[in-house]
Design a protein around this motif. Structure first.
Motif, PDB file in Angstrom:
ATOM      1  N   ALA A 110       1.314 -61.628 -16.017  1.00  0.00           N
ATOM      2  CA  ALA A 110       1.411 -61.312 -14.830  1.00  0.00           C
ATOM      3  C   ALA A 110       0.394 -61.300 -13.645  1.00  0.00           C
ATOM      4  O   ALA A 110      -0.633 -61.049 -14.112  1.00  0.00           O
ATOM      5  N   VAL A 163      -1.061 -58.612 -11.240  1.00  0.00           N
ATOM      6  CA  VAL A 163      -0.827 -57.036 -10.948  1.00  0.00           C
ATOM      7  C   VAL A 163      -1.591 -56.639  -9.903  1.00  0.00           C
ATOM      8  O   VAL A 163      -2.874 -57.093  -9.991  1.00  0.00           O
ATOM      9  N   HIS A 180      -3.470 -59.693 -18.274  1.00  0.00           N
ATOM     10  CA  HIS A 180      -2.991 -60.114 -16.878  1.00  0.00           C
ATOM     11  C   HIS A 180      -4.000 -60.234 -15.857  1.00  0.00           C
ATOM     12  O   HIS A 180      -5.120 -59.587 -16.115  1.00  0.00           O
ATOM     13  N   ARG A 204      13.801 -54.606  -6.200  1.00  0.00           N
ATOM     14  CA  ARG A 204      12.592 -55.284  -6.140  1.00  0.00           C
ATOM     15  C   ARG A 204      11.527 -54.939  -5.017  1.00  0.00           C
ATOM     16  O   ARG A 204      11.894 -54.654  -3.710  1.00  0.00           O
ATOM     17  N   ASP A 224       3.423 -59.755  -8.516  1.00  0.00           N
ATOM     18  CA  ASP A 224       4.407 -59.549  -9.574  1.00  0.00           C
ATOM     19  C   ASP A 224       4.692 -58.163  -9.860  1.00  0.00           C
ATOM     20  O   ASP A 224       5.852 -57.750 -10.074  1.00  0.00           O
ATOM     21  N   VAL A 225       3.871 -57.480 -10.217  1.00  0.00           N
ATOM     22  CA  VAL A 225       3.846 -56.079 -10.413  1.00  0.00           C
ATOM     23  C   VAL A 225       2.886 -55.101  -9.785  1.00  0.00           C
ATOM     24  O   VAL A 225       1.723 -55.754  -9.406  1.00  0.00           O
ATOM     25  N   ALA A 238       7.230 -46.758 -15.092  1.00  0.00           N
ATOM     26  CA  ALA A 238       7.851 -47.609 -14.191  1.00  0.00           C
ATOM     27  C   ALA A 238       9.003 -46.548 -13.570  1.00  0.00           C
ATOM     28  O   ALA A 238       9.406 -45.931 -14.023  1.00  0.00           O
ATOM     29  N   ASP A 292      12.271 -52.894 -10.630  1.00  0.00           N
ATOM     30  CA  ASP A 292      11.928 -53.951 -11.505  1.00  0.00           C
ATOM     31  C   ASP A 292      10.270 -54.089 -11.723  1.00  0.00           C
ATOM     32  O   ASP A 292      10.025 -54.403 -12.644  1.00  0.00           O
ATOM     33  N   ASN A 293       9.699 -53.579 -10.650  1.00  0.00           N
ATOM     34  CA  ASN A 293       8.091 -54.004 -10.584  1.00  0.00           C
ATOM     35  C   ASN A 293       7.259 -53.157  -9.975  1.00  0.00           C
ATOM     36  O   ASN A 293       6.149 -53.582  -9.528  1.00  0.00           O
ATOM     37  N   ARG A 306       5.385 -49.213 -10.622  1.00  0.00           N
ATOM     38  CA  ARG A 306       4.976 -48.132 -11.556  1.00  0.00           C
ATOM     39  C   ARG A 306       4.177 -47.244 -10.618  1.00  0.00           C
ATOM     40  O   ARG A 306       3.372 -47.538  -9.451  1.00  0.00           O
ATOM     41  N   ILE A 339       1.472 -53.214 -19.820  1.00  0.00           N
ATOM     42  CA  ILE A 339       2.470 -54.202 -19.267  1.00  0.00           C
ATOM     43  C   ILE A 339       2.816 -55.335 -20.268  1.00  0.00           C
ATOM     44  O   ILE A 339       1.810 -56.063 -20.509  1.00  0.00           O
TER      45      ILE A 339
END
Length: 409
Positions: A2, A4, A25, A144, A158-159, A371, A376-377, A379, A409
């Motif tokens: 991902a 990040v 990542h 999201r 993504d995160v 999280a 969803d993404n 933290r 992750i």
């Protein structure tokens, strides 16, 4: 793998970025200041109290029960030993004081050496660091998270990991505004509240600045004659505005809550015995050593610098002998060593605390991954969480451990 984005280059953010990148990542670390680890560099007076020694059970016992339950998974995953071993591999040797606090070896710039070690770690695993990158807003709606607003830019990924710190020491960049933005996204939060801060007094004693009272107990009551609300055994030191030192910092949050409730009064007991016991011992001293000066007796329990002004406040001279000491004056001397009146506190400044209480409500966060539930993404970690441990390296350890969990992750 991902993409990040980690926001905040302090203790939690550095560990989160390093951990995520070490797992493969693609990581970008944003820091609003011109360099990383600004608050780390000044922690512990520039010496950096990295963590606290001892087994996990002892570390957790230092936190309030709810916080300890929340921290248990992340501390198990990345405990104090793991932190120190990571730093040792980067050339940072440490030592443990008698009180369990762990520091890098005493040398100029020891806190800077800790930051340099983490900088080396994130660089080695390929983290892209952007300094001077201040976030100005958050974008998204559960579940999201869409991205970040920066000055003149929108950043998507993504995160996202938020490690932006609390609201203390704003000169280090920890302004606390992210908490308000999260609240606007319907994330449950607790408002910032001062913790581990010096205590300003309504009647400060600037002439006593620098005088320390040691090995006694700071006590908080609901008014001068009110019931005991809290106490903490430890040192205090007088400042121009009030008192600081370990005991003052530990009681600051409770003191401010009592002040806001309408009744707060502080005293310091240099002698742990009850006033009746001290009075009996002083009377015995009067009989066995009648020519002993009251000043000499007082200096056994309080710093010499305070003896003269305290005697004057009681209308006593330095030549006063115990044999001629009136009953009321004797009881006043006993009160000075068993409950030295410090008086009413002023408002405790949020900005001056070593940490700030408040933050994202712990029940809204998965303690294994950091999280945010219902997202969803997204933290959160470090001081942005509603965690405020005692002085002694506990809060930095919590930042390292929650940062590690967030980056896994």
């Amino acid at each position: 793998m991902a993409n990040v984005v980690v926001v905040g280059g302090g203790a939690a953010g550095l560990v989160a970025a390093w951990r995520a990148a070490s797992l493969g990542h693609s990581v970008q670390l944003l820091e609003a200041n011109g360099r990383l680890g600004v608050k780390l560099r000044i922690s512990g007076g520039g010496k950096c109290n990295i963590t606290h020694d001892g087994p996990l059970k002892e570390l957790l016992a230092a936190f309030p029960k709810e916080q300890a339950r929340f921290l248990r998974p992340s501390l198990h995953a990345f405990d104090n030993g793991a932190v120190l071993e990571l730093l040792r591999r980067e050339g940072v040797e440490t030592y443990t004081r008698d009180n369990g606090r762990v520091f890098p070896l005493d040398r100029p710039g020891s806190a800077g050496a800790v930051v340099a070690a983490f900088e080396a770690l994130v660089q080695r695993v390929g983290v892209r660091v952007r300094t001077g990158a201040r976030v100005t807003g958050l974008l998204g709606r559960a579940p999201r998270f869409e991205g970040l607003l920066l000055e003149g830019e929108r950043l998507h990924s993504d995160v996202f990991i938020l490690a932006t710190g609390g609201a203390s020491y704003p000169e280090t960049g920890t302004r606390g505004e992210v908490l308000g933005w999260l609240k606007g996204l319907q994330v449950p939060v607790e408002p910032w509240f001062p913790a581990l801060a010096p205590l300003p007094l309504q009647r400060p004693r600037p002439d006593w600045e620098g005088v320390a009272l040691r090995e006694g107990e700071l006590r908080l009551s609901a008014g001068a004659e009110g019931r005991r609300l809290a106490s903490f055994a430890g040192d205090i030191v007088f400042t121009k505005a009030g008192i600081s030192g370990p005991a003052a910092l530990e009681l600051s949050q409770t003191t401010e809550r009592a002040r806001r409730a309408g009744a707060a009064w502080l005293t310091y007991a240099s002698v742990p015995e009850l006033p009746e016991q001290v009075d009996a011992a002083l009377q015995a001293e009067q009989r066995s050593n009648p020519r002993l000066l009251a000043a000499t007796w007082l200096s056994r329990h309080l710093p010499e610098r305070l003896v003269e002004p305290l005697l004057q406040a009681q209308a006593l001279s330095r030549a006063q002998m115990l044999k001629d000491l009136p009953k009321d004056a004797r009881r006043s001397l006993v009160a000075l060593v068993t409950a030295l009146p410090l008086g009413e506190p002023q408002a405790v400044p949020l900005a001056r605390g070593e940490v700030a209480a408040g933050g994202v409500t712990l029940s809204a966060v998965d303690p294994r991954t950091m999280a945010l539930r219902s997202w969803d993404n997204l933290r959160v970690c470090g001081e942005l969480l509603d965690i405020d441990g005692p002085v002694g390296g506990y809060n930095l350890q919590a930042a390292f451990s929650t940062g590690f969990a967030a980056g896994t992750i």
